[in-house]
Design an enzyme around this catalytic site. Structure first.
Site, PDB file in Angstrom:
ATOM      1  N   ARG A  84      -3.311  -6.763  -8.929  1.00  0.00           N
ATOM      2  CA  ARG A  84      -2.443  -6.099  -7.972  1.00  0.00           C
ATOM      3  C   ARG A  84      -3.231  -5.004  -7.245  1.00  0.00           C
ATOM      4  O   ARG A  84      -4.064  -4.320  -7.854  1.00  0.00           O
ATOM      5  CB  ARG A  84      -1.274  -5.474  -8.745  1.00  0.00           C
ATOM      6  CG  ARG A  84      -0.214  -4.790  -7.907  1.00  0.00           C
ATOM      7  CD  ARG A  84       0.574  -5.758  -7.136  1.00  0.00           C
ATOM      8  NE  ARG A  84       1.845  -5.192  -6.642  1.00  0.00           N
ATOM      9  CZ  ARG A  84       2.504  -5.718  -5.622  1.00  0.00           C
ATOM     10  NH1 ARG A  84       2.054  -6.774  -4.986  1.00  0.00           N
ATOM     11  NH2 ARG A  84       3.659  -5.189  -5.236  1.00  0.00           N
ATOM     12  N   THR A 103       4.346 -14.398   0.631  1.00  0.00           N
ATOM     13  CA  THR A 103       3.402 -14.362  -0.481  1.00  0.00           C
ATOM     14  C   THR A 103       3.008 -15.819  -0.677  1.00  0.00           C
ATOM     15  O   THR A 103       3.466 -16.671   0.072  1.00  0.00           O
ATOM     16  CB  THR A 103       4.134 -13.732  -1.691  1.00  0.00           C
ATOM     17  OG1 THR A 103       4.382 -12.356  -1.391  1.00  0.00           O
ATOM     18  CG2 THR A 103       3.399 -13.815  -2.991  1.00  0.00           C
ATOM     19  N   THR A 112      -0.889 -12.242  -2.687  1.00  0.00           N
ATOM     20  CA  THR A 112      -0.169 -11.871  -1.463  1.00  0.00           C
ATOM     21  C   THR A 112      -0.899 -10.819  -0.639  1.00  0.00           C
ATOM     22  O   THR A 112      -1.718 -10.063  -1.155  1.00  0.00           O
ATOM     23  CB  THR A 112       1.230 -11.324  -1.837  1.00  0.00           C
ATOM     24  OG1 THR A 112       1.975 -11.081  -0.653  1.00  0.00           O
ATOM     25  CG2 THR A 112       1.150 -10.034  -2.625  1.00  0.00           C
ATOM     26  N   ASN A 138       1.475  -9.125   1.135  1.00  0.00           N
ATOM     27  CA  ASN A 138       2.818  -8.576   1.345  1.00  0.00           C
ATOM     28  C   ASN A 138       3.447  -9.267   2.550  1.00  0.00           C
ATOM     29  O   ASN A 138       3.849 -10.406   2.446  1.00  0.00           O
ATOM     30  CB  ASN A 138       2.825  -7.056   1.464  1.00  0.00           C
ATOM     31  CG  ASN A 138       4.228  -6.505   1.307  1.00  0.00           C
ATOM     32  OD1 ASN A 138       5.059  -7.137   0.653  1.00  0.00           O
ATOM     33  ND2 ASN A 138       4.520  -5.370   1.891  1.00  0.00           N
ATOM     34  N   ASP A 149       5.431  -1.684  -0.899  1.00  0.00           N
ATOM     35  CA  ASP A 149       6.158  -2.043  -2.125  1.00  0.00           C
ATOM     36  C   ASP A 149       6.420  -0.840  -3.031  1.00  0.00           C
ATOM     37  O   ASP A 149       7.121  -0.959  -4.036  1.00  0.00           O
ATOM     38  CB  ASP A 149       5.415  -3.147  -2.897  1.00  0.00           C
ATOM     39  CG  ASP A 149       5.798  -4.541  -2.406  1.00  0.00           C
ATOM     40  OD1 ASP A 149       6.709  -4.643  -1.564  1.00  0.00           O
ATOM     41  OD2 ASP A 149       5.197  -5.519  -2.862  1.00  0.00           O
ATOM     42  N   SER A 194       5.900  -5.115  -8.190  1.00  0.00           N
ATOM     43  CA  SER A 194       5.914  -6.427  -7.535  1.00  0.00           C
ATOM     44  C   SER A 194       7.078  -7.252  -8.066  1.00  0.00           C
ATOM     45  O   SER A 194       7.688  -6.913  -9.081  1.00  0.00           O
ATOM     46  CB  SER A 194       4.597  -7.140  -7.850  1.00  0.00           C
ATOM     47  OG  SER A 194       4.643  -8.476  -7.413  1.00  0.00           O
ATOM     48  N   SER A 195       7.375  -8.343  -7.340  1.00  0.00           N
ATOM     49  CA  SER A 195       8.348  -9.318  -7.845  1.00  0.00           C
ATOM     50  C   SER A 195       7.678 -10.644  -8.202  1.00  0.00           C
ATOM     51  O   SER A 195       8.362 -11.592  -8.585  1.00  0.00           O
ATOM     52  CB  SER A 195       9.403  -9.603  -6.773  1.00  0.00           C
ATOM     53  OG  SER A 195      10.163  -8.463  -6.533  1.00  0.00           O
ATOM     54  N   GLY A 253       8.470 -14.998  -1.746  1.00  0.00           N
ATOM     55  CA  GLY A 253       9.868 -14.696  -1.442  1.00  0.00           C
ATOM     56  C   GLY A 253      10.284 -13.271  -1.748  1.00  0.00           C
ATOM     57  O   GLY A 253      11.484 -12.984  -1.778  1.00  0.00           O
ATOM     58  N   GLY A 254       9.319 -12.350  -1.987  1.00  0.00           N
ATOM     59  CA  GLY A 254       9.688 -10.956  -2.227  1.00  0.00           C
ATOM     60  C   GLY A 254      10.705 -10.865  -3.347  1.00  0.00           C
ATOM     61  O   GLY A 254      10.551 -11.476  -4.407  1.00  0.00           O
TER      62      GLY A 254
HETATM   63  N1  GLY Z   1       4.734  -8.016  -1.976  1.00  0.00           N
HETATM   64  C1  GLY Z   1       5.608  -8.852  -2.667  1.00  0.00           C
HETATM   65  C2  GLY Z   1       5.559  -8.674  -4.140  1.00  0.00           C
HETATM   66  O1  GLY Z   1       4.598  -8.162  -4.658  1.00  0.00           O
HETATM   67  O2  GLY Z   1       6.481  -9.017  -4.812  1.00  0.00           O
END
Ligand code: GLY
Length: 583
Positions: free
Chosen positions: A121, A395, A413, A415, A437, A466-467, A487-488
């Site tokens: 990340r 992503t 990603t 983002n 984020d 993050s998701s 898909g965030g």
């Molecule tokens: N930027 C999307 C995530 O990290 O979930």
């Protein structure tokens, strides 16, 4: 779509010579270590969505990247090698989200039974501060956190791929980077979707870059055009030859820092030099006789996936049936409760104490869902916890399974689509806008009416929540299913539904990927349903009192399932250019 234009083929041959002239030595030396222009034709490819393989399988957002992964497996590489090569290739052929200027998570199952996660990340630069996205009146300014140099977190992708290769790779590093280098140097034929996407981003590219960039040309892009990225090819050559130092030190690092200085960003040479990918313990739990292996914080994905699956399992959801009003309502209510917990408690575990064992405690989750009332929504105002900010939905995910039983599920990603839209001058790659984020102002509503908590506040060197939810499901300690999606905020609900669709409702892999999905994120108190969601189900939910909003697409799910030892199914999502490949 088949991209097989004669003019493209002619252009390829002349481009090869042109590029061979410029980059002749390295390309010639490594010619035998790349399939591009040989077994993989970057000007004539199709989009296989559903395949059956007997040895190994790769699914990603682009057919050329999936083909590169399969080539690596056929050369004797393992799933980690292939996942590395696919991510480098996606950085070239899918610049909207594939990247070397962003970050992600890789969930790895090794054939020896070990499960692990590489966290690459992005992190906040050393000069970042909690107020950096507030305007003079103290309000968050999303333009600053979404576009341009200030929105960029220190990239993690190259460090993550390097650490994964050092620990678990088998083939020479150069062999994994070379296909991407060739694709960047020689070019490839773009699809209709990519042409549209580049055209849509054109004005942003022009706003945030003063130098010419490969993604902007004089006329509009169209399907069949060739995208050549010579500066990116040079950067990939440095990474190929110097490994991680080809990015975080030397010329590439200098170019990043110069770009930051020119456009008033914060990333310094020290930030790049100190960046490390982190190997973490996965979140693991049993579900329906399967073992789920997924991602820990700083992604919220794994914690929430376990919460939602545990909550629905207090009810006979399999008997209620796929897409029945009752099972859909239960899943919506589990999603609502889990999202309510998310931002109150989740952030970078190296900076905040996350009460993971409490959040995942069965008794806690039983209490949490015990007020579920069939046919009656629980108003979100009655559910207490923190709130969270909007997340970009752009992503990308990839899955790789090899013949030895090693498996990789990775999501990475920039983002937003094309990240910050800022290209590193002289280095040809896009930088992320992952700083968005973070919670720009904990406790205060953002542009989307949502509020974040201090757990995800900005701090120097902290990783933003993050998701991303790359996930592997084991059966009898062997990989059974690999999945994930962009898909965030909708990533977690899409992975949740894909797993329930297969493990509870026994849908086919094709339907689990492609059937319309739904999403509830606690606030706003709305159920988002994807185009194609059954009208009868929409009406049933509305009669119960749910507010429904339609959305074009939710996620782009990739899936591999191993039915038997020599029977592997790969499914690429029909929502995009995604493609499965195998042998
Ligand atoms: N930027 C999307 C995530 O990290 O979930």
């Amino acid at each position: 779509m088949k991209c097989d234009h004669v003019f493209c083929r002619k252009k390829f041959s002349s481009t090869v010579w042109y590029c061979a002239f410029i980059f002749c030595l390295p390309v010639a030396v490594l010619a035998q270590s790349s399939p591009i222009g040989k077994t993989i034709d970057p000007y004539a490819y199709i989009f296989p969505k559903d395949i059956v393989a007997t040895h190994g399988c790769v699914v990603s957002a682009h057919p050329l990247a999936s083909a590169v992964g399969t080539w690596v497996l056929q050369q004797g590489g393992n799933a980690v090698d292939a996942a590395i090569a696919v991510q480098f290739a996606l950085a070239v052929v899918y610049p909207a989200a594939g990247n070397i200027g962003g970050g992600g998570f890789m969930v790895i199952h090794l054939a020896n039974g070990r499960n692990t996660v590489i966290d690459y990340r992005e992190e906040a630069p050393g000069l970042a501060n909690p107020n950096m996205f507030l305007d003079s009146t103290g309000r968050p300014n999303p333009r600053l956190s979404l576009y341009g140099a200030l929105s960029v977190g220190t990239p993690g992708t190259v460090a993550g791929l390097w650490e994964a290769w050092k620990a678990y790779g088998k083939l020479p590093w150069k062999m994994l980077v070379q296909p991407a280098t060739d694709l960047a140097a020689h070019g490839f034929c773009i699809s209709a979707q990519e042409a549209q996407s580049l055209n849509d981003a054109r004005s942003d590219f022009l706003s945030y870059n003063t130098q010419p960039i490969a993604f902007v040309k004089a006329t509009r892009w169209k399907a069949g055009d060739t995208l050549i990225q010579p500066e990116l090819a040079q950067t990939l050559m440095r990474i190929r030859d110097k490994g991680k130092d080809g990015f975080y030190a030397g010329e590439t690092a200098n170019l990043i820092v110069q770009t930051m200085q020119k456009y008033h960003g914060l990333i310094s040479a020290k930030d790049l030099a100190r960046y490390r990918a982190i190997e973490r313990q996965p979140i693991e739990f049993n579900y329906n006789g399967y073992r789920i292996v997924t991602v820990p914080p700083p992604s919220a994905g794994g914690v929430m996936l376990q919460q939602m699956l545990t909550m629905i399992h207090f009810y006979p959801i399999d008997q209620w049936g796929y897409a029945s009003p009752l099972s859909t309502q239960l899943m919506i209510e589990a999603e609502r409760r889990s999202y309510a917990d998310r931002a109150q408690y989740l952030g970078d575990p190296d900076f905040v104490r996350i009460p993971i064992s409490q959040l995942l405690d069965t008794n806690y989750l039983h209490r949490r869902i015990s007020d579920f009332t069939p046919a009656h929504p629980t108003p979100s105002q009655d559910i207490q916890a923190g709130r969270f900010p909007y997340e970009s939905e752009e992503t990308t995910h990839l899955c790789v399974l090899d013949s030895a039983g090693n498996a990789v599920s990775a999501t990475y990603t920039l983002n937003n689509l094309y990240g910050s839209k800022l290209v590193v001058e002289g280095a040809g790659f896009l930088l992320n806008d992952e700083m968005d984020d973070f919670s720009a102002k904990p406790g205060t509503a953002n542009l989307y009416g949502l509020t974040g908590s201090t757990a995800n506040a900005i701090a120097p060197y902290k990783r933003m929540l993050s998701s991303m939810t790359p996930t592997i499901v084991l059966q009898d300690q062997q990989p059974y299913l690999l999945t994930g999606t962009p898909g965030g905020a909708t990533i977690i609900t899409s992975v949740f539904q894909t797993l329930v669709d297969i493990l509870d409702f026994h849908l086919s892999p094709h339907d689990a990927v492609n059937n319309p999905k739904f999403h509830h994120q606690w606030l706003p108190d709305v159920v988002y349903v994807e185009k194609g969601f059954p009208d009868s189900l929409t009406q049933a939910l509305q009669q119960m009192g749910y507010q429904i909003e339609k959305r074009e697409a939710i996620g782009r799910t990739e899936l591999i399932i191993r039915k038997r030892k020599n029977y592997i199914i790969g499914v690429g999502d029909h929502r995009g250019d995604d493609a499965a490949s195998g042998y």
